[in-house]
Write an enzyme that holds these catalytic residues in place. Structure first.
Site, PDB file in Angstrom:
ATOM      1  N   CYS A  95      29.142  13.504  30.858  1.00  0.00           N
ATOM      2  CA  CYS A  95      29.087  14.055  32.154  1.00  0.00           C
ATOM      3  C   CYS A  95      28.199  15.045  32.237  1.00  0.00           C
ATOM      4  O   CYS A  95      28.334  16.236  32.070  1.00  0.00           O
ATOM      5  CB  CYS A  95      30.572  14.831  32.388  1.00  0.00           C
ATOM      6  SG  CYS A  95      31.939  13.438  32.488  1.00  0.00           S
ATOM      7  N   ALA A  96      26.989  14.606  32.378  1.00  0.00           N
ATOM      8  CA  ALA A  96      25.774  15.452  31.781  1.00  0.00           C
ATOM      9  C   ALA A  96      25.169  16.472  33.010  1.00  0.00           C
ATOM     10  O   ALA A  96      24.473  17.301  32.538  1.00  0.00           O
ATOM     11  CB  ALA A  96      24.664  14.270  31.439  1.00  0.00           C
ATOM     12  N   ALA A  97      25.033  15.894  34.236  1.00  0.00           N
ATOM     13  CA  ALA A  97      24.293  16.647  35.234  1.00  0.00           C
ATOM     14  C   ALA A  97      24.843  18.031  35.592  1.00  0.00           C
ATOM     15  O   ALA A  97      26.240  18.214  35.303  1.00  0.00           O
ATOM     16  CB  ALA A  97      24.232  15.876  36.473  1.00  0.00           C
ATOM     17  N   PRO A  98      24.009  18.978  35.749  1.00  0.00           N
ATOM     18  CA  PRO A  98      22.624  19.051  35.898  1.00  0.00           C
ATOM     19  C   PRO A  98      21.759  19.147  34.578  1.00  0.00           C
ATOM     20  O   PRO A  98      20.592  19.240  34.601  1.00  0.00           O
ATOM     21  CB  PRO A  98      22.230  20.352  36.852  1.00  0.00           C
ATOM     22  CG  PRO A  98      23.413  21.153  36.335  1.00  0.00           C
ATOM     23  CD  PRO A  98      24.800  20.270  35.941  1.00  0.00           C
ATOM     24  N   GLY A  99      22.566  18.989  33.376  1.00  0.00           N
ATOM     25  CA  GLY A  99      21.742  18.956  32.138  1.00  0.00           C
ATOM     26  C   GLY A  99      21.776  20.100  31.224  1.00  0.00           C
ATOM     27  O   GLY A  99      20.929  20.185  30.658  1.00  0.00           O
ATOM     28  N   LYS A 103      23.687  21.487  29.008  1.00  0.00           N
ATOM     29  CA  LYS A 103      24.086  21.173  27.785  1.00  0.00           C
ATOM     30  C   LYS A 103      23.302  20.258  27.021  1.00  0.00           C
ATOM     31  O   LYS A 103      23.011  20.263  25.884  1.00  0.00           O
ATOM     32  CB  LYS A 103      25.531  20.810  27.602  1.00  0.00           C
ATOM     33  CG  LYS A 103      26.475  22.203  28.196  1.00  0.00           C
ATOM     34  CD  LYS A 103      28.155  22.056  28.166  1.00  0.00           C
ATOM     35  CE  LYS A 103      28.807  22.922  28.814  1.00  0.00           C
ATOM     36  NZ  LYS A 103      28.708  22.955  30.201  1.00  0.00           N
ATOM     37  N   ASP A 138      25.701  10.131  34.165  1.00  0.00           N
ATOM     38  CA  ASP A 138      26.414  10.855  35.136  1.00  0.00           C
ATOM     39  C   ASP A 138      26.511   9.794  36.011  1.00  0.00           C
ATOM     40  O   ASP A 138      25.662   8.906  36.255  1.00  0.00           O
ATOM     41  CB  ASP A 138      25.635  12.209  35.631  1.00  0.00           C
ATOM     42  CG  ASP A 138      26.734  13.033  36.403  1.00  0.00           C
ATOM     43  OD1 ASP A 138      27.060  14.221  35.793  1.00  0.00           O
ATOM     44  OD2 ASP A 138      27.148  12.717  37.575  1.00  0.00           O
ATOM     45  N   CYS A 178      35.519  23.598  32.364  1.00  0.00           N
ATOM     46  CA  CYS A 178      35.215  25.297  33.050  1.00  0.00           C
ATOM     47  C   CYS A 178      36.711  25.576  33.690  1.00  0.00           C
ATOM     48  O   CYS A 178      36.456  25.955  34.721  1.00  0.00           O
ATOM     49  CB  CYS A 178      34.393  25.288  33.696  1.00  0.00           C
ATOM     50  SG  CYS A 178      33.872  24.157  34.975  1.00  0.00           S
TER      51      CYS A 178
HETATM   52  C1  LIG Z   1      31.143  20.192  34.717  1.00  0.00           C
HETATM   53  S1  LIG Z   1      29.863  19.039  35.220  1.00  0.00           S
HETATM   54  C2  LIG Z   1      28.827  18.726  33.911  1.00  0.00           C
HETATM   55  C3  LIG Z   1      27.923  19.868  34.069  1.00  0.00           C
HETATM   56  C4  LIG Z   1      26.862  19.556  32.519  1.00  0.00           C
HETATM   57  N1  LIG Z   1      27.528  19.090  31.291  1.00  0.00           N
HETATM   58  C5  LIG Z   1      26.025  20.616  32.218  1.00  0.00           C
HETATM   59  O1  LIG Z   1      26.248  21.352  31.448  1.00  0.00           O
HETATM   60  O2  LIG Z   1      25.112  20.962  32.690  1.00  0.00           O
HETATM   61  C6  LIG Z   1      30.699  17.296  35.201  1.00  0.00           C
HETATM   62  C7  LIG Z   1      29.789  16.279  35.782  1.00  0.00           C
HETATM   63  O3  LIG Z   1      30.692  15.031  35.654  1.00  0.00           O
HETATM   64  C8  LIG Z   1      30.159  14.212  36.623  1.00  0.00           C
HETATM   65  N2  LIG Z   1      31.275  13.272  36.685  1.00  0.00           N
HETATM   66  C9  LIG Z   1      32.496  13.310  37.249  1.00  0.00           C
HETATM   67  N3  LIG Z   1      33.272  11.932  37.122  1.00  0.00           N
HETATM   68  C10 LIG Z   1      32.300  11.241  36.239  1.00  0.00           C
HETATM   69  C11 LIG Z   1      32.683  10.032  35.773  1.00  0.00           C
HETATM   70  N4  LIG Z   1      33.641   9.002  36.064  1.00  0.00           N
HETATM   71  N5  LIG Z   1      31.716   9.526  35.069  1.00  0.00           N
HETATM   72  C12 LIG Z   1      30.330   9.936  34.797  1.00  0.00           C
HETATM   73  N6  LIG Z   1      30.378  11.331  35.146  1.00  0.00           N
HETATM   74  C13 LIG Z   1      31.080  11.926  36.081  1.00  0.00           C
HETATM   75  C14 LIG Z   1      29.705  15.070  37.785  1.00  0.00           C
HETATM   76  O4  LIG Z   1      28.964  14.315  38.479  1.00  0.00           O
HETATM   77  C15 LIG Z   1      29.165  16.219  37.054  1.00  0.00           C
HETATM   78  O5  LIG Z   1      27.795  16.276  37.231  1.00  0.00           O
END
Ligand SMILES: C[S@@+](CC[C@H](N)C(=O)[O-])C[C@H]1O[C@@H](n2cnc3c(N)ncnc32)[C@H](O)[C@@H]1O
Length: 481
Positions: A295-299, A301, A317, A420
């Protein structure tokens, strides 16, 4: 000096109790203010814009979305946009008080939504007694000018004047009376306060207080390009006071726009909270490993992992727009990853091989979607937008994601769960249930971090704690037996 002109806000930016309803959101939008009757560098203009944004949040929009719409509509210069944003954020942090005051000060609920938003903004500014951003009488004058400028609410300019002047005359007594109610005292929905007290009987007051403070700006120093020592020197040479608060975490004494952060464009540093900077080291990715950031965006980590180790990283994502932000970050930092749009819930053998290639990963980072209750100081609108039922719904979604990802991990590999959130259903209860479902081995990890603020110690430089409230649980997959 023209006192009605916007002054640069001294404090970093900050929602009102929301009652989302599609019909009323439409009403808020239809009642969009007519900015053209006001000078675009006046406080009245900023108050009208912020009032509109607050009305939209009250009807279910996120504050960033609401502000983007207001900016597009208002066509204001950058300083006015800054003032609109600042006032709207402050109002998010004080909306419980403003709402409570309005029940005493107004004989009936102010309508339309724009009028309500405008009054909330003005009351929040007027309630700031320590180091106020604007002169009180200017706020009253400009709120009345803002009301008078717009046909939808011009009928209420006398009421705006009367409400705000009475508040100024009786401020102390009115606030003292209002804060007998938890909504006004803490500036969170009552269910949120009750649940926080139940989950953290010793710390709930500190947690709620920190959530109302403006967040610090913390940077992650890119150790591929520089060292913390060198980077602190660069900051100092540019007259920017900062201190190290983590292995590669540097907190600026005063937040700055990213375009003023030395070396930002060259990838020397990235904006990331100190708690979020714990993820990459905990994942323990070694050179040559296959890593999935699910669940990488905005990236944030993703990039940190790549700054630490030479790995083959897949960043997934489900949101293509958010994935673009990973691309931008990778480019700025000159890093590479395999970016995939896909759903982390979709099971092995159910078509998901298209994005994961069918070959298990050595390390998986699961920074799952959650209520974001641990980062309310950065997103003060969240508390007003969330519903109590959201927590269980999001915990169920995340459990599905975790169960799916576990199948993509090699035996002996590690999966790091991050949220978070401060709600146990999303964090410790989730981790415990997951470990039990899969007989996962639980490795050492910080668990639930409570929010900490080092702001009060800026002058002493002795308190290194300043972090959001993240949750970490680390699991190892038992070797195949
Ligand atoms: C907490 S944010 C991630 C923050 C990111 N790891 C960072 O450090 O910048 C959670 C992310 O999970 C994505 N997301 C939600 N449900 C998802 C799914 N079923 N599959 C993939 N990504 C998903 C969202 O679009 C969002 O970008």
């Amino acid at each position: 000096m023209d006192k009605t002109k916007i002054r640069v806000a001294k404090k970093a930016p900050t929602s009102p109790p929301a009652k989302p309803a599609q019909a009323s959101r439409q009403a808020a939008v239809q009642n969009k203010p007519r900015f053209s009757n006001l000078k675009n560098d006046s406080l009245a203009f900023a108050l009208l814009g912020a009032g509109q944004a607050v009305a939209m949040v009250r009807d279910g929009a996120s504050l960033p979305q609401a502000l983007a719409q207001v900016f597009a509509q208002a066509g204001a210069p950058a300083p006015t946009r800054g003032a609109i944003q600042d006032i709207a954020y402050r109002t998010m942090r004080g909306a419980g008080l403003a709402e409570t005051l309005l029940t005493t000060l107004a004989s009936k609920a102010p309508e339309p939504p724009l009028l309500h938003g405008l009054l909330c903004c003005a009351l929040c500014l007027l309630a700031e007694v320590d180091d106020p951003a604007y002169d009180s009488f200017t706020v009253v004058d400009q709120a009345v000018t803002a009301a008078a400028s717009d046909l939808n609410i011009a009928h209420a300019k006398g009421m705006v004047n009367a409400v705000l002047r009475r508040f100024l005359r009786e401020r102390e007594a009115l606030v003292a009376d209002a804060i007998k109610q938890p909504l006004a005292l803490w500036n969170y929905p009552v269910w949120w306060i009750d649940d926080m007290r139940a989950a953290y009987p010793e710390h709930w007051q500190t947690i709620l207080t920190i959530g109302n403070q403006p967040p610090p700006l913390t940077l992650r120093v890119n150790q591929r390009k520089t060292s913390v020592e060198q980077y602190l020197r660069l900051l100092s040479e540019n007259g920017i006071a900062a201190q190290q608060i983590g292995t590669v975490a540097v907190r600026l004494d005063k937040p700055l726009p990213v375009n003023q952060i030395p070396g930002f464009e060259d990838g020397l540093a990235s904006v990331q909270d100190a708690a979020a900077q714990l993820a990459a080291p905990l994942l323990d990715a070694q050179d040559g490993m296959r890593v999935l950031d699910a669940c990488a965006a905005p990236g944030g980590k993703t990039c940190h992992i790549l700054e630490i180790a030479d790995v083959a990283l897949t960043a997934l994502d489900h949101d293509p727009k958010r994935l673009q932000r990973i691309t931008q970050n990778l480019q700025r930092l000159q890093l590479q990853a395999n970016l995939q749009v896909g759903d982390a819930r979709i099971g092995v053998g159910a078509g998901s091989e298209s994005w994961w290639g069918g070959k298990q990963f050595d390390r998986i980072l699961a920074d799952v979607p959650c209520t974001a209750s641990g980062i309310v100081r950065r997103h003060p609108d969240i508390r007003w937008l969330r519903r109590k039922t959201d927590t269980d719904q999001l915990a169920t979604l995340s459990a599905t994601i975790l169960d799916n990802l576990w199948q993509m991990l090699v035996p002996g590999g590690k999966l790091l769960l991050v949220t978070c959130s401060l709600w146990p259903q999303e964090s410790e209860a989730q981790a415990a249930a997951f470990a039990e479902r899969h007989q996962a081995i639980r490795l050492a990890a910080p668990g639930q971090l409570l929010p900490a603020s080092g702001a009060e110690d800026d002058n002493k430089n002795d308190n290194k704690n300043d972090n959001d409230a993240l949750f970490y649980a680390l699991f190892e997959k038992p070797a195949a037996g």
